[in-house]
Design an enzyme around this catalytic site. Structure first.
Site: not given
Ligand code: BJW
Ligand code: ZN
Length: 248
Positions: A108-109, A126, A134, A158
């Site tokens: 996801q990174n 992601h 674009c 474009c």
């Molecule tokens: C360690 C550690 C160490 C610390 N060792 N571990 C179904 C159900 C409910 C909601 C939805 C669903 N389907 C879709 C949704 C909506 C939404 C969603 O999921 N929302 C939830 C919050 C409820 N999803 C979306 O919108 C997705 N799109 C989609 O589904 O499209 C279809 C659609 C379109 C239109 C309408 C409806 C559906 C897209 C999701 C995009 C996420 N984007 C981000 C930002 C990217 C850009 C940026 O960087 O700014 O991606 S959000 C952010 O969260 C980022 C990450 O990739 C993502 C996940 O986070 P991650 O990686 O889990 O990090 P953290 O910080 O949350 O956790 C860190 C963990 O590490 C912790 O557990 C720590 O304990 C641990 N840790 N140190 C090991 N040393």
């Molecule tokens: Zn273009």
């Protein structure tokens, strides 16, 4: 059971690691935490940017309302990333691709640290902070850390403005990437979920798919997550301290 420091790797998991040929790893921000990249949830310096929580500045709505501010936020992060390096967790996973005949790394990174550690064919759910896309024709361009182009950049093809090629809340994942990840999750024997809070979908569905298709599911995280209860094994600790133990 092998014990090291405060964590334990069971005999069963060691045997499965030795005998499996099809392995899938899903990573999240926690994998890069030991490189110095702040996670999204659980604190960190950049979870808030100029008073805006990350889910406001990293949103599709902000791309429409204030694209230059979105660029400023991603330029800032890209410049920070240039000074950081992959950690032992990234290195371990890069080694695993040579060890297993069917190895899939899904992340996801957006930071590119897996690729810098040597991982290939990474499924980036992601997108990447190192690419621009674009808004008009969808063409992709590489970005560099010290990029002095105008903001927002303009597409040569474009004339439309470009945006960071990352997936924001409410946006669709890149075509085909999630489908490929589902296909691999369905056929893997061993699935690791490393450093993700497992609350963002559809990424968080992959371990559930792997588990229901018969894979042995292992979580590596210092904290419990909503997935912990369905895992066969939960190893509580830091990825950079735990993952290198598997292939020693
Ligand atoms: C360690 C550690 C160490 C610390 N060792 N571990 C179904 C159900 C409910 C909601 C939805 C669903 N389907 C879709 C949704 C909506 C939404 C969603 O999921 N929302 C939830 C919050 C409820 N999803 C979306 O919108 C997705 N799109 C989609 O589904 O499209 C279809 C659609 C379109 C239109 C309408 C409806 C559906 C897209 C999701 C995009 C996420 N984007 C981000 C930002 C990217 C850009 C940026 O960087 O700014 O991606 S959000 C952010 O969260 C980022 C990450 O990739 C993502 C996940 O986070 P991650 O990686 O889990 O990090 P953290 O910080 O949350 O956790 C860190 C963990 O590490 C912790 O557990 C720590 O304990 C641990 N840790 N140190 C090991 N040393
Ligand atoms: Zn273009």
């Amino acid at each position: 059971m092998q014990t090291s420091g405060v964590f334990e790797i069971s005999k069963e998991l060691r045997e499965r690691f030795a005998l499996s040929s099809s392995v899938l790893v899903l990573t999240g921000a926690g994998v890069s935490a030991e490189s110095g990249v702040p996670t999204f949830r659980g604190g960190g310096q950049t979870a808030i940017w100029k008073g805006m929580p990350f889910d406001v500045i990293s949103s599709a709505r902000m791309v429409e309302r204030d694209l230059p501010a979105v660029w400023e936020w991603f330029d800032y992060r890209r410049n920070l990333l240039e000074k950081l390096s992959p950690n032992p967790a990234h290195d371990a996973m890069a080694r695993w691709q040579a060890r297993f005949s069917d190895f899939t790394l899904v992340t996801q990174n957006i930071d590119g640290l897996h690729q810098r550690a040597g991982s290939r064919d990474v499924l980036e759910l992601h997108g990447s902070i190192w690419r621009a896309r674009c808004n008009g024709c969808g063409s992709l361009t590489e970005l560099h850390s010290q990029d002095n182009d105008e903001r927002p950049p303009v597409c040569f093809e474009c004339g439309n403005s470009k945006r960071p090629d990352v997936v924001l809340f409410g946006e669709m994942l890149p075509a085909g990437v999630f489908e490929r990840a589902v296909e691999r999750a369905t056929r893997c024997e061993l699935c690791f979920v490393v450093g993700t809070s497992a609350i963002v979908y559809p990424a968080a569905a992959l371990p559930e798919i792997a588990r229901s298709s018969g894979a042995y599911l292992v979580e590596v995280n210092p904290e419990r997550t909503p997935l912990s209860s369905i895992c066969d094994e939960v190893i509580q600790g830091k990825a950079g301290e735990i993952l290198p133990f598997f292939d020693q």
